[in-house]
Enzyme design. Structure first.
Site, PDB file in Angstrom:
ATOM      1  N   SER A  54      35.406   8.922   9.914  1.00 52.16           N
ATOM      2  CA  SER A  54      35.496   7.481   9.674  1.00 52.16           C
ATOM      3  C   SER A  54      34.488   6.743  10.552  1.00 52.16           C
ATOM      4  O   SER A  54      34.179   5.569  10.298  1.00 52.16           O
ATOM      5  CB  SER A  54      36.921   6.968   9.932  1.00 52.16           C
ATOM      6  N   ASP A  97      35.889  15.880  13.278  1.00 50.07           N
ATOM      7  CA  ASP A  97      35.830  16.120  11.831  1.00 50.07           C
ATOM      8  C   ASP A  97      34.599  16.921  11.442  1.00 50.07           C
ATOM      9  O   ASP A  97      33.476  16.597  11.859  1.00 50.07           O
ATOM     10  CB  ASP A  97      35.783  14.780  11.076  1.00 50.07           C
ATOM     11  N   GLU A 123      38.692  18.967   5.657  1.00 48.81           N
ATOM     12  CA  GLU A 123      39.373  18.418   4.487  1.00 48.81           C
ATOM     13  C   GLU A 123      39.497  19.484   3.394  1.00 48.81           C
ATOM     14  O   GLU A 123      38.537  20.215   3.115  1.00 48.81           O
ATOM     15  CB  GLU A 123      38.597  17.212   3.942  1.00 48.81           C
ATOM     16  N   GLU A 180      47.333  12.605   4.254  1.00 49.99           N
ATOM     17  CA  GLU A 180      46.876  11.217   4.123  1.00 49.99           C
ATOM     18  C   GLU A 180      47.267  10.654   2.760  1.00 49.99           C
ATOM     19  O   GLU A 180      46.946  11.246   1.710  1.00 49.99           O
ATOM     20  CB  GLU A 180      45.348  11.148   4.316  1.00 49.99           C
TER      21      GLU A 180
END
Ligand code: KIV
Length: 271
Positions: free
Chosen positions: A52, A90, A121, A188
């Site tokens: 992010s 990440d 992810e 999420e």
């Protein structure tokens, strides 16, 4: 995080322990040394150097623009600000989809920048990469549900796992992540009931963001919690401060003081 001696999670093994002892795991994002120092002085369990950063710091429209180099710079800054913290970095867009060697190189760069673990992810099609990283000594946190790197495939930022098929797939993916050796799974933007089912399915903790109250922990973007972006207010992110309004008022107070010759005052002048 021994910087403050109040965090329950001091290393990767404490994630599973927290779940066994039913202690919620609390994670917040940071991208720089200043915010890392703030979090190191707080009671949070771990710091996430989220991709992010691409949106919050660099102003890109999505996390797709994050690169390994970008994430390594932010991870190193956070590590300098919080030397003893558990720092999760990440793995950016596509960095686990170009084969094992590339994934090891990217994860290695983040670990050498100061990460304690990396977050990845999704799982389908790269479970072998995840288990290879884990076998190579790189702790991995999973991330399922609305995985923002797949925003275009989802047709926007939408709640995931609403249909029975999607929910079953997500539960299966979470079990796969646990089997590959993931230390925890971020969920999420999924329905609260599905998040509860996944949480009950797994021995590793689930960390929710927009996933209801029945996960083993919660993660938020620090800027959302502090209300630093006036125009961004996701429903799931509670604001604990109107940071934008407060900072703006401070900036304008300074401007007015300079214009009215109230700044600097005598005690602020150097001899
Ligand atoms: O990049 C990020 O900040 C994240 C959190 C929203 C979980 O992945």
């Amino acid at each position: 995080m021994p910087d403050n001696c109040q965090a329950g999670v001091k290393n990767i093994l404490d994630f599973a322990r927290a779940k066994r002892e039913e202690r919620p795991v609390v994670i917040l994002t940071a991208y720089d040394a200043l915010m890392a120092r703030l979090l190191a002085a707080s009671e949070v369990d771990a710091i996430l150097v989220g991709d992010s950063a691409a949106m919050v710091v660099h102003g890109f429209p999505s996390t797709i623009h994050a690169t390994v180099e970008m994430m390594a710079v932010h991870t190193a800054a956070v590590r300098r600000g919080a030397p003893a913290a558990v720092v999760i970095a990440d793995m950016p867009f596509l960095s686990v989809r170009r084969g094992r060697e590339e994934a090891v190189r990217s994860a290695g760069a983040l670990m050498q920048a100061g990460a304690t673990a990396v977050k990845i992810e999704g799982v389908a099609g790269h479970e072998d990469v995840i288990s290879h990283l884990v076998e190579s000594g790189i702790p991995v946190m999973g991330h399922l549900g609305l995985t923002p790197q797949s925003v275009h495939q989802f047709g926007g930022y939408r709640v995931q796992g609403r249909s029975a098929d999607d929910a079953a797939q997500l539960r299966a993916d979470a079990r796969r992540l646990e089997e590959t050796g993931a230390l925890a799974v971020v969920l999420e933007c999924v329905p609260a009931e599905l998040a509860k089912n996944v949480t009950d399915d797994l021995a590793i903790p689930t960390i929710g963001i927009g996933a209801g109250a029945d996960t083993d922990g919660q993660v938020l973007v620090l800027a959302d919690l502090l209300g630093l972006d006036a125009g961004f207010r996701p429903r799931f992110a509670r604001r604990y401060q109107e940071g934008h309004a407060e900072a703006l008022a401070a900036v304008n107070a300074f401007v007015r003081d300079v214009r009215a010759a109230r700044f600097p005052a005598r005690e602020e002048m150097l001899a």
